[in-house]
Design an enzyme around this catalytic site. Structure first.
Site, PDB file in Angstrom:
ATOM      1  N   HIS A   1       0.820  -1.363   0.020  1.00 15.05           N
ATOM      2  CA  HIS A   1      -0.020  -0.094  -0.004  1.00 15.05           C
ATOM      3  C   HIS A   1       0.914   1.038   0.049  1.00 15.05           C
ATOM      4  O   HIS A   1       0.989   1.959   1.004  1.00 15.05           O
ATOM      5  CB  HIS A   1      -0.827   0.002   1.259  1.00 15.05           C
ATOM      6  CG  HIS A   1      -2.008   0.906   1.404  1.00 15.05           C
ATOM      7  ND1 HIS A   1      -1.724   2.167   1.291  1.00 15.05           N
ATOM      8  CD2 HIS A   1      -3.237   0.759   1.756  1.00 15.05           C
ATOM      9  CE1 HIS A   1      -2.905   2.849   1.423  1.00 15.05           C
ATOM     10  NE2 HIS A   1      -4.054   1.807   1.677  1.00 15.05           N
TER      11      HIS A   1
ATOM     12  N   GLU B   1      -0.884   1.271  -5.099  1.00 19.62           N
ATOM     13  CA  GLU B   1      -0.814   0.013  -4.422  1.00 19.62           C
ATOM     14  C   GLU B   1      -0.764  -1.145  -5.301  1.00 19.62           C
ATOM     15  O   GLU B   1      -1.704  -1.403  -6.110  1.00 19.62           O
ATOM     16  CB  GLU B   1      -1.937   0.037  -3.412  1.00 19.62           C
ATOM     17  CG  GLU B   1      -2.347   1.147  -2.648  1.00 19.62           C
ATOM     18  CD  GLU B   1      -3.443   1.306  -1.861  1.00 19.62           C
ATOM     19  OE1 GLU B   1      -4.080   0.084  -1.397  1.00 19.62           O
ATOM     20  OE2 GLU B   1      -4.111   2.453  -1.806  1.00 19.62           O
TER      21      GLU B   1
HETATM   22  C1  BG6 Z   1      -6.823   2.183   0.324  1.00 17.95           C
HETATM   23  C2  BG6 Z   1      -8.414   1.882   0.379  1.00 17.95           C
HETATM   24  O1  BG6 Z   1      -6.234   1.405  -0.086  1.00 17.95           O
HETATM   25  O2  BG6 Z   1      -6.592   2.291   1.737  1.00 17.95           O
HETATM   26  C3  BG6 Z   1      -9.049   2.967   0.917  1.00 17.95           C
HETATM   27  O3  BG6 Z   1      -8.698   1.758  -0.884  1.00 17.95           O
HETATM   28  C4  BG6 Z   1      -8.873   3.388   2.399  1.00 17.95           C
HETATM   29  O4  BG6 Z   1     -10.708   2.627   0.992  1.00 17.95           O
HETATM   30  C5  BG6 Z   1      -7.195   3.546   2.586  1.00 17.95           C
HETATM   31  O5  BG6 Z   1      -9.531   4.436   3.067  1.00 17.95           O
HETATM   32  C6  BG6 Z   1      -6.618   3.720   3.803  1.00 17.95           C
HETATM   33  O6  BG6 Z   1      -6.957   2.629   4.741  1.00 17.95           O
HETATM   34  P1  BG6 Z   1      -6.648   2.598   6.309  1.00 17.95           P
HETATM   35  O7  BG6 Z   1      -7.070   1.403   7.016  1.00 17.95           O
HETATM   36  O8  BG6 Z   1      -5.111   2.589   6.125  1.00 17.95           O
HETATM   37  O9  BG6 Z   1      -7.145   3.706   6.856  1.00 17.95           O
END
Ligand code: BG6
Length: 300
Positions: free
Chosen positions: A169, A273
């Site tokens: 990510h 990602e």
């Molecule tokens: C992204 C998602 O990968 O991660 C989003 O597509 C999400 O929907 C974002 O808001 C952040 O996620 P987190 O759990 O780290 O706040």
């Protein structure tokens, strides 16, 4: 969640040090001849990387938490073995348990101009209790140099077939998201996660940003190029054995709603990602492995 059992730390080359990081969490600091990086054992989380002579490539929130039980905001969280919410398990952590657990540093070595770290995670009482009860072994190889290569190798150590999702990510630093363009995903259908489950047809133009963006491109192995016009540089994300790519920027309201994300920080970041999610989830027979790789490069 409790950490993995400690194992004997490997011998470290002079380019690698383990120091107390933010919140006292163990931090692997790499100062290689071609690039530098910081990697927390908490989540096997790469929080910084830059080739020598370059500005930092990864974005890290000044409001991030650095504590057990919370994911670091920025860098490269590893989402595994599910992405987003876990269906049927409202109490399960978003994006899986891998980014919340302490990984072991298994190996650290120099290979020509690169420094290669290997981190490991295996099933434990905590992972088995999470709603994903499967025996597994994960090896994460982080190669730091002129490029940053991230390879997540997962083996099914159980007697049953398993299915999992995974995402590297990656939070990229950009000068201004409103002057940033992402090329490479033209023509690929995507799910607009802000709109609903149905796939939309691919677009003809590179992606530009003028609102919250949360898209899952499925069935694509394409290399993605981020044109950061403000910084006059490009960041390229190439990948292997990854069939999905998520593009995310929270914009104003969502950034303000997140406690670990500064209100004004959304202008300076973009997530690209490298994933296998949803219809691209990976199925492994007993004993089988899969390695998903992302390679980041910087250009002028
Ligand atoms: C992204 C998602 O990968 O991660 C989003 O597509 C999400 O929907 C974002 O808001 C952040 O996620 P987190 O759990 O780290 O706040």
């Amino acid at each position: 969640m409790p950490s993995q059992p400690a194992s004997a730390p490997p011998d470290l080359p002079s380019s690698v040090q383990i120091v107390p990081g933010e919140g006292g969490l163990p931090l692997v600091r790499v100062t290689g001849s071609a690039g530098s990086a910081e990697v927390y054992l908490h989540g096997a989380h790469v929080t910084a990387w830059a080739p020598v002579g370059q500005e930092p490539v990864l974005w890290l929130s000044a409001a991030s938490r650095f504590t057990d039980g919370a994911a670091i905001r920025g860098g490269v969280p590893i989402c595994f073995p599910w992405f987003g919410a876990k269906a049927g398990h409202p109490g399960a952590p978003a994006h899986g348990f891998a980014r919340l657990l302490d990984w072991a540093l298994v190996d650290a070595r120099e290979e020509r101009d690169d420094v290669v770290l290997t981190l490991g995670l295996a099933d434990s009482d905590a992972t088995r209790a999470s709603g994903w009860p499967h025996p597994f072994e994960a090896r994460y190889t982080v190669t730091i140099g002129e490029h940053l290569t991230l390879a997540l190798h997962v083996t099914n150590r159980g007697r049953e077939p398993v299915q999992f999702e995974a995402a590297l990510h990656t939070y990229l630093r950009v000068r201004d998201i409103r002057a940033t363009e992402v090329a490479g995903l033209q023509g690929a259908p995507f799910i607009d996660q802000l709109a609903g489950p149905g796939a939309r047809p691919g677009e003809h133009s590179p992606i530009r940003f003028d609102a919250e963006t949360d898209r899952a491109y499925l069935g694509t192995q394409a290399t993605t190029t981020v044109h950061d016009t403000g910084a006059r540089r490009t960041i390229t994300v190439a990948k292997d054995a990854s069939n999905s790519t998520v593009v995310w920027n929270p914009w104003i309201a969502k950034a303000a709603a997140m406690a670990d994300f500064g209100n004004d920080e959304w202008t300076g970041m973009l997530c690209i990602e490298t994933c296998n999610i949803r219809d691209d989830a990976v199925a492994l027979a007993p004993g089988e492995s899969r390695t998903m790789t992302a390679v980041l490069s910087v250009g002028g």
